[in-house]
Design a protein around this motif. Structure first.
Motif, PDB file in Angstrom:
ATOM      1  N   ILE A   1       6.417  25.737  69.010  1.00 35.39           N
ATOM      2  CA  ILE A   1       7.247  26.649  68.218  1.00 35.39           C
ATOM      3  C   ILE A   1       8.690  26.630  68.713  1.00 35.39           C
ATOM      4  N   ILE A   2       8.876  26.690  70.037  1.00 33.10           N
ATOM      5  CA  ILE A   2      10.232  26.693  70.592  1.00 33.10           C
ATOM      6  C   ILE A   2      10.968  25.409  70.223  1.00 33.10           C
ATOM      7  N   SER A   3      10.294  24.271  70.360  1.00 33.32           N
ATOM      8  CA  SER A   3      10.957  22.999  70.081  1.00 33.32           C
ATOM      9  C   SER A   3      11.297  22.863  68.602  1.00 33.32           C
ATOM     10  N   LEU A   4      10.410  23.319  67.715  1.00 38.12           N
ATOM     11  CA  LEU A   4      10.672  23.208  66.281  1.00 38.12           C
ATOM     12  C   LEU A   4      11.726  24.207  65.805  1.00 38.12           C
ATOM     13  N   GLN A   5      11.879  25.315  66.515  1.00 35.29           N
ATOM     14  CA  GLN A   5      12.922  26.266  66.174  1.00 35.29           C
ATOM     15  C   GLN A   5      14.311  25.700  66.456  1.00 35.29           C
ATOM     16  N   VAL A   6      14.398  24.853  67.484  1.00 33.64           N
ATOM     17  CA  VAL A   6      15.696  24.378  67.963  1.00 33.64           C
ATOM     18  C   VAL A   6      16.048  22.998  67.431  1.00 33.64           C
ATOM     19  N   LEU A   7      15.064  22.091  67.407  1.00 26.15           N
ATOM     20  CA  LEU A   7      15.338  20.694  67.088  1.00 26.15           C
ATOM     21  C   LEU A   7      15.102  20.390  65.611  1.00 26.15           C
ATOM     22  N   PRO A   8      15.787  19.371  65.086  1.00 27.40           N
ATOM     23  CA  PRO A   8      15.430  18.863  63.753  1.00 27.40           C
ATOM     24  C   PRO A   8      13.990  18.373  63.755  1.00 27.40           C
ATOM     25  N   LEU A   9      13.337  18.445  62.610  1.00 24.39           N
ATOM     26  CA  LEU A   9      11.917  18.098  62.498  1.00 24.39           C
ATOM     27  C   LEU A   9      11.645  16.669  62.975  1.00 24.39           C
TER      28      LEU A   9
ATOM     29  N   SER B   1      24.207  14.518  76.747  1.00 21.14           N
ATOM     30  CA  SER B   1      25.094  15.638  76.439  1.00 21.14           C
ATOM     31  C   SER B   1      24.420  16.675  75.554  1.00 21.14           C
ATOM     32  N   GLU B   2      23.305  16.304  74.911  1.00 29.24           N
ATOM     33  CA  GLU B   2      22.647  17.215  73.984  1.00 29.24           C
ATOM     34  C   GLU B   2      21.340  17.789  74.538  1.00 29.24           C
ATOM     35  N   PHE B   3      21.104  17.662  75.839  1.00 28.27           N
ATOM     36  CA  PHE B   3      19.865  18.152  76.441  1.00 28.27           C
ATOM     37  C   PHE B   3      19.851  19.683  76.431  1.00 28.27           C
ATOM     38  N   ASP B   4      18.776  20.292  75.908  1.00 26.00           N
ATOM     39  CA  ASP B   4      18.691  21.749  75.864  1.00 26.00           C
ATOM     40  C   ASP B   4      17.231  22.174  75.951  1.00 26.00           C
ATOM     41  N   TRP B   5      16.994  23.473  75.759  1.00 27.19           N
ATOM     42  CA  TRP B   5      15.636  24.018  75.899  1.00 27.19           C
ATOM     43  C   TRP B   5      14.679  23.459  74.852  1.00 27.19           C
ATOM     44  N   GLY B   6      15.207  23.159  73.675  1.00 23.72           N
ATOM     45  CA  GLY B   6      14.352  22.579  72.646  1.00 23.72           C
ATOM     46  C   GLY B   6      13.786  21.241  73.070  1.00 23.72           C
ATOM     47  N   ILE B   7      14.609  20.429  73.696  1.00 25.66           N
ATOM     48  CA  ILE B   7      14.182  19.115  74.167  1.00 25.66           C
ATOM     49  C   ILE B   7      13.161  19.255  75.291  1.00 25.66           C
ATOM     50  N   LEU B   8      13.472  20.135  76.248  1.00 24.35           N
ATOM     51  CA  LEU B   8      12.528  20.356  77.352  1.00 24.35           C
ATOM     52  C   LEU B   8      11.189  20.876  76.831  1.00 24.35           C
ATOM     53  N   SER B   9      11.235  21.743  75.815  1.00 24.07           N
ATOM     54  CA  SER B   9      10.000  22.274  75.238  1.00 24.07           C
ATOM     55  C   SER B   9       9.198  21.178  74.545  1.00 24.07           C
ATOM     56  N   ALA B  10       9.900  20.279  73.834  1.00 24.43           N
ATOM     57  CA  ALA B  10       9.210  19.182  73.147  1.00 24.43           C
ATOM     58  C   ALA B  10       8.544  18.245  74.160  1.00 24.43           C
ATOM     59  N   LEU B  11       9.243  17.952  75.255  1.00 23.45           N
ATOM     60  CA  LEU B  11       8.665  17.099  76.290  1.00 23.45           C
ATOM     61  C   LEU B  11       7.480  17.795  76.965  1.00 23.45           C
TER      62      LEU B  11
END
Length: 286
Positions: A85-93, A141-151
């Motif tokens: 949920i966190i990753s999909l809220q932040v990142l493009p699908l 440069s674009e690393f954020d919580w959404g990326i960490l959540s997806a990983l």
């Protein structure tokens, strides 16, 4: 479609990945301000209710066999739902789905580390290519919580997939799925109460939709891999990324860029090559 032929198995996987994309789309469409644990609890409840008609697959002589493992997998399901949920809220699908495809690489790495499976040059290539693909897609440069959540979601998904190998021998996958969802209910309910959010009726439909699609994907995968060797059809799984790009563009106005395509190739090509190598080895040993 029965999944008994390669063609029908491939079609099942394509349909399953389309349904899985809609599962992610329902979660993303629910918005960024939803009470997350309430959403997870509703999703868990309806996932379990959808599975009730499959009770005939339960071994009633030992219905709770492997309970500790199913309890662990149920709570990992809650964690993976939170990270999803966190990753999909932040990142493009499409970006989120490209990162999710690192899960097969993580499965291979974890199998090598903890299950003493042989480390090959192809595995090393897959690991290096996969993480190079992540860097290409995301750029530091674009690393954020959404990326960490997806990983992290991919990592938890890999662990949960490996735990399937530890399930009691002879227990059906649907039996195991029912127990996993049953054991996910108590903790998800506790988290929902702890969250203390007002009941959000607007998101219930999205939670139910994602639950229905999630089960649809699981059933399609089980049928596809039941009779046909995974190495013959697994590449059809990557249609999911195409569906994610298409749905992201049509529904969420997300425009994929060249970096996404190039990074996805770095992730997917080594996995495809591993599948082909496995298939050749299977034919050679037959």
């Amino acid at each position: 479609m029965t999944g008994k032929t390669v063609t029908s198995a491939v079609l099942l996987l394509i349909m399953g990945n389309l349904v899985a994309t809609f599962c992610d789309a329902f979660i993303k469409a629910a918005g960024q301000d939803i009470p997350v644990f309430q959403f997870i609890f509703i999703r868990a409840v309806f996932t379990f209710l959808i599975l009730i008609p499959f009770f005939r697959f339960v071994d009633w002589k030992a219905p709770l066999r492997g309970a500790k493992l199913h309890l662990l997998r149920g709570n990992l399901w809650i964690l993976s739902s939170l990270l999803l949920i966190i990753s999909l809220q932040v990142l493009p699908l499409a970006t989120a789905n490209a990162i999710f495809y690192t899960a097969p690489i993580m499965i291979v790495v974890l199998s090598t580390l903890f299950m003493k499976e042989r480390l090959t040059s192809m595995i090393v290539l897959a690991v290096v290519g996969g993480f190079a693909g992540i860097l290409i897609i995301l750029r530091p440069s674009e690393f954020d919580w959404g990326i960490l959540s997806a990983l992290a979601f991919s990592f938890v998904l890999a662990i949960n997939s490996l735990l399937i190998r530890k399930l009691p021998q002879g227990q059906t996958l649907l039996h195991g799925l029912l127990l996993t969802q049953l054991f996910a209910l108590p903790f998800s309910f506790v988290l929902c109460i702890w969250e203390g959010a007002a009941w959000n009726m607007d998101m219930v439909g999205y939670a139910i939709g994602s639950a229905v699609c999630s089960i649809g994907y699981s059933v399609a995968v089980m049928l596809a891999y039941r009779y046909v060797a995974a190495s013959k059809v697994a590449s059809a799984e990557y249609t999911g990324l195409l569906f994610a790009v298409l749905v992201g563009w049509l529904v969420f106005n997300e425009t994929p860029d060249l970096w996404l395509g190039l990074g996805a190739l770095f992730i997917i090509i080594p996995i495809v090559l591993m599948g082909r190598a496995e298939r050749r080895n299977s034919l050679a040993s037959a």
